[in-house]
Design a protein around this motif. Structure first.
Motif, PDB file in Angstrom:
ATOM      1  N   GLU A  28       0.812  -1.216   0.000  1.00  0.00           N
ATOM      2  CA  GLU A  28       0.000   0.000   0.000  1.00  0.00           C
ATOM      3  C   GLU A  28       0.847   1.268   0.000  1.00  0.00           C
ATOM      4  O   GLU A  28       0.505   2.246  -0.667  1.00  0.00           O
ATOM      5  N   MET A  29       1.951   1.257   0.724  1.00  0.00           N
ATOM      6  CA  MET A  29       2.814   2.441   0.789  1.00  0.00           C
ATOM      7  C   MET A  29       3.385   2.770  -0.587  1.00  0.00           C
ATOM      8  O   MET A  29       3.352   3.922  -1.015  1.00  0.00           O
ATOM      9  N   ARG A  32       0.586   4.000  -2.932  1.00  0.00           N
ATOM     10  CA  ARG A  32       0.191   5.382  -2.636  1.00  0.00           C
ATOM     11  C   ARG A  32       1.218   6.385  -3.150  1.00  0.00           C
ATOM     12  O   ARG A  32       0.870   7.446  -3.653  1.00  0.00           O
ATOM     13  N   ARG A  33       2.483   6.050  -3.021  1.00  0.00           N
ATOM     14  CA  ARG A  33       3.545   6.958  -3.505  1.00  0.00           C
ATOM     15  C   ARG A  33       3.498   7.069  -5.033  1.00  0.00           C
ATOM     16  O   ARG A  33       3.629   8.171  -5.578  1.00  0.00           O
ATOM     17  N   ALA A  35       0.873   6.627  -6.904  1.00  0.00           N
ATOM     18  CA  ALA A  35      -0.339   7.393  -7.225  1.00  0.00           C
ATOM     19  C   ALA A  35      -0.107   8.888  -7.014  1.00  0.00           C
ATOM     20  O   ALA A  35      -0.539   9.718  -7.825  1.00  0.00           O
ATOM     21  N   PHE A  36       0.590   9.235  -5.945  1.00  0.00           N
ATOM     22  CA  PHE A  36       0.886  10.640  -5.665  1.00  0.00           C
ATOM     23  C   PHE A  36       1.756  11.239  -6.768  1.00  0.00           C
ATOM     24  O   PHE A  36       1.469  12.320  -7.290  1.00  0.00           O
TER      25      PHE A  36
END
Length: 103
Positions: A28-29, A32-33, A35-36
């Protein structure tokens, strides 16, 4: 090289680094990175925006517990698409836009 090209290439390199040693498992980390960073690519050009959205979508499947197993080409196919198709397409489009702005 204009600033938007430089920024686009830097963002692509950051995503490339995140994918380089990634494993097809829940992460997930990392997702998320990615995606950011991909969100930062949006707005330069509609093609780049669509490619960045697709990259995030494909990363969501790659960084899942099992979804990647049912994809055509499996995890390797997803990784090839993200690293060699989508990131390359974004970089190439950024170069096209840069060359168009200097003529």
């Amino acid at each position: 090289m204009n600033q938007s090209l430089e920024k686009t290439l830097t963002l692509c390199n950051e995503i490339e680094e995140l994918l380089a040693n990634a494993m097809p498992q829940a992460d997930e980390m990392r997702l998320r990175r990615i995606a950011f960073i991909a969100n930062e690519l949006k707005g330069f050009d509609p093609y780049i925006t669509r490619s960045a959205d697709r990259l995030v979508s494909r990363a969501g499947i790659y960084f899942s517990a099992r979804k990647h197993q049912s994809e055509r080409g499996g995890a390797d196919g997803l990784m090839r698409e993200m690293r060699y198709s989508l990131l390359r397409a974004i970089r190439e489009q950024a170069n096209v836009l840069d060359h168009g702005s200097t003529t």
